[in-house]
Design a protein around this motif. Sequence first.
Motif, PDB file in Angstrom:
ATOM      1  N   THR A 132      18.867   0.095 -14.276  1.00 13.62           N
ATOM      2  CA  THR A 132      17.420   0.148 -14.050  1.00 13.62           C
ATOM      3  C   THR A 132      16.985  -1.010 -13.165  1.00 13.62           C
ATOM      4  O   THR A 132      17.433  -2.132 -13.349  1.00 13.62           O
ATOM      5  CB  THR A 132      16.668   0.064 -15.398  1.00 13.62           C
ATOM      6  N   ASP A 133      16.080  -0.720 -12.225  1.00 16.85           N
ATOM      7  CA  ASP A 133      15.532  -1.779 -11.387  1.00 16.85           C
ATOM      8  C   ASP A 133      14.199  -1.332 -10.799  1.00 16.85           C
ATOM      9  O   ASP A 133      13.826  -0.159 -10.907  1.00 16.85           O
ATOM     10  CB  ASP A 133      16.498  -2.168 -10.273  1.00 16.85           C
ATOM     11  N   GLU A 134      13.510  -2.289 -10.185  1.00 15.44           N
ATOM     12  CA  GLU A 134      12.213  -2.037  -9.581  1.00 15.44           C
ATOM     13  C   GLU A 134      12.270  -2.221  -8.070  1.00 15.44           C
ATOM     14  O   GLU A 134      13.045  -3.002  -7.571  1.00 15.44           O
ATOM     15  CB  GLU A 134      11.149  -3.034 -10.097  1.00 15.44           C
ATOM     16  N   LYS A 135      11.393  -1.504  -7.422  1.00 14.28           N
ATOM     17  CA  LYS A 135      11.133  -1.710  -5.998  1.00 14.28           C
ATOM     18  C   LYS A 135       9.635  -1.928  -5.883  1.00 14.28           C
ATOM     19  O   LYS A 135       8.849  -0.978  -5.875  1.00 14.28           O
ATOM     20  CB  LYS A 135      11.583  -0.497  -5.176  1.00 14.28           C
ATOM     21  N   PRO A 136       9.196  -3.201  -5.853  1.00 14.83           N
ATOM     22  CA  PRO A 136       7.756  -3.472  -5.776  1.00 14.83           C
ATOM     23  C   PRO A 136       7.241  -3.420  -4.338  1.00 14.83           C
ATOM     24  O   PRO A 136       8.011  -3.384  -3.382  1.00 14.83           O
ATOM     25  CB  PRO A 136       7.656  -4.896  -6.321  1.00 14.83           C
ATOM     26  N   ALA A 137       5.940  -3.417  -4.221  1.00 12.72           N
ATOM     27  CA  ALA A 137       5.239  -3.537  -2.939  1.00 12.72           C
ATOM     28  C   ALA A 137       5.603  -2.442  -1.937  1.00 12.72           C
ATOM     29  O   ALA A 137       5.748  -2.690  -0.744  1.00 12.72           O
ATOM     30  CB  ALA A 137       5.462  -4.912  -2.329  1.00 12.72           C
ATOM     31  N   ILE A 138       5.730  -1.218  -2.424  1.00  7.34           N
ATOM     32  CA  ILE A 138       5.933  -0.086  -1.523  1.00  7.34           C
ATOM     33  C   ILE A 138       4.565   0.273  -0.949  1.00  7.34           C
ATOM     34  O   ILE A 138       3.624   0.522  -1.697  1.00  7.34           O
ATOM     35  CB  ILE A 138       6.529   1.125  -2.273  1.00  7.34           C
ATOM     36  N   GLN A 139       4.447   0.276   0.353  1.00  3.88           N
ATOM     37  CA  GLN A 139       3.161   0.595   0.972  1.00  3.88           C
ATOM     38  C   GLN A 139       2.881   2.087   0.867  1.00  3.88           C
ATOM     39  O   GLN A 139       3.706   2.909   1.256  1.00  3.88           O
ATOM     40  CB  GLN A 139       3.151   0.179   2.437  1.00  3.88           C
ATOM     41  N   ALA A 140       1.717   2.400   0.305  1.00  2.00           N
ATOM     42  CA  ALA A 140       1.269   3.792   0.232  1.00  2.00           C
ATOM     43  C   ALA A 140       0.436   4.061   1.481  1.00  2.00           C
ATOM     44  O   ALA A 140      -0.681   3.577   1.605  1.00  2.00           O
ATOM     45  CB  ALA A 140       0.449   4.008  -1.033  1.00  2.00           C
ATOM     46  N   LYS A 141       1.015   4.806   2.420  1.00  3.42           N
ATOM     47  CA  LYS A 141       0.343   5.051   3.702  1.00  3.42           C
ATOM     48  C   LYS A 141       0.136   6.553   3.904  1.00  3.42           C
ATOM     49  O   LYS A 141       0.930   7.368   3.442  1.00  3.42           O
ATOM     50  CB  LYS A 141       1.183   4.507   4.854  1.00  3.42           C
ATOM     51  N   GLU A 142      -0.929   6.865   4.596  1.00  2.00           N
ATOM     52  CA  GLU A 142      -1.236   8.244   4.943  1.00  2.00           C
ATOM     53  C   GLU A 142      -1.480   8.307   6.438  1.00  2.00           C
ATOM     54  O   GLU A 142      -2.318   7.557   6.971  1.00  2.00           O
ATOM     55  CB  GLU A 142      -2.489   8.694   4.189  1.00  2.00           C
ATOM     56  N   HIS A 143      -0.768   9.145   7.128  1.00  4.57           N
ATOM     57  CA  HIS A 143      -0.980   9.293   8.572  1.00  4.57           C
ATOM     58  C   HIS A 143      -2.356   9.903   8.814  1.00  4.57           C
ATOM     59  O   HIS A 143      -2.739  10.869   8.157  1.00  4.57           O
ATOM     60  CB  HIS A 143       0.118  10.142   9.205  1.00  4.57           C
ATOM     61  N   ASP A 144      -3.094   9.294   9.742  1.00  2.00           N
ATOM     62  CA  ASP A 144      -4.460   9.731   9.991  1.00  2.00           C
ATOM     63  C   ASP A 144      -4.524  11.085  10.694  1.00  2.00           C
ATOM     64  O   ASP A 144      -5.335  11.924  10.346  1.00  2.00           O
ATOM     65  CB  ASP A 144      -5.204   8.689  10.830  1.00  2.00           C
ATOM     66  N   LEU A 145      -3.691  11.297  11.651  1.00  3.04           N
ATOM     67  CA  LEU A 145      -3.731  12.528  12.441  1.00  3.04           C
ATOM     68  C   LEU A 145      -2.336  13.090  12.623  1.00  3.04           C
ATOM     69  O   LEU A 145      -1.366  12.363  12.669  1.00  3.04           O
ATOM     70  CB  LEU A 145      -4.309  12.248  13.832  1.00  3.04           C
ATOM     71  N   ILE A 146      -2.289  14.364  12.736  1.00  2.00           N
ATOM     72  CA  ILE A 146      -1.053  15.012  13.159  1.00  2.00           C
ATOM     73  C   ILE A 146      -1.386  15.710  14.468  1.00  2.00           C
ATOM     74  O   ILE A 146      -2.369  16.450  14.547  1.00  2.00           O
ATOM     75  CB  ILE A 146      -0.536  16.022  12.111  1.00  2.00           C
ATOM     76  N   SER A 147      -0.611  15.413  15.483  1.00  8.13           N
ATOM     77  CA  SER A 147      -0.939  15.967  16.806  1.00  8.13           C
ATOM     78  C   SER A 147      -0.897  17.489  16.770  1.00  8.13           C
ATOM     79  O   SER A 147      -0.070  18.094  16.097  1.00  8.13           O
ATOM     80  CB  SER A 147       0.014  15.410  17.863  1.00  8.13           C
TER      81      SER A 147
END
Length: 130
Positions: free
Chosen positions: A25-40
């Motif tokens: 068991t381990d952790e992965k902290p500080a994963i950025q939750a990002k959402e792309h603004d546009l899809i071409s």
Amino acid sequence: MIQHICYYYQLAPLLHFHGIHLISTDEKPAIQAKEHDLISQTNSGKIKRKEFEYTRHGTLCLIANFEVATGRVISPSIGPTRTNQDFVNHIAQTVQSDPEAEWIFIVDQLNTHKSAILVQWVAEKCNKKE
């Protein structure tokens, strides 16, 4: 200490055969939750492409379990924090996935892995099995 961990890793298939889960068991902290603004936009027959611009939604922490014998990831937790209570909740959720089984967790020396509330939770679980 490393010899003990390697010993248990070697025993993992046998432990699994006897219904005992050996979990890393381990952790992965500080994963950025990002959402792309546009899809071409695409013309017919062309592949859609994500733009480089995105909106940030803070960070998340992943706590994951790797079952050594099978390679399965069991009961991952994703949340905004990784507190002592978050880790206890994660372990409880994991054990609840097979409550009658025995569990061995391999963890590092992070403070949440040896907190008083975790020790209390484990003691309570052990007393219920007697």
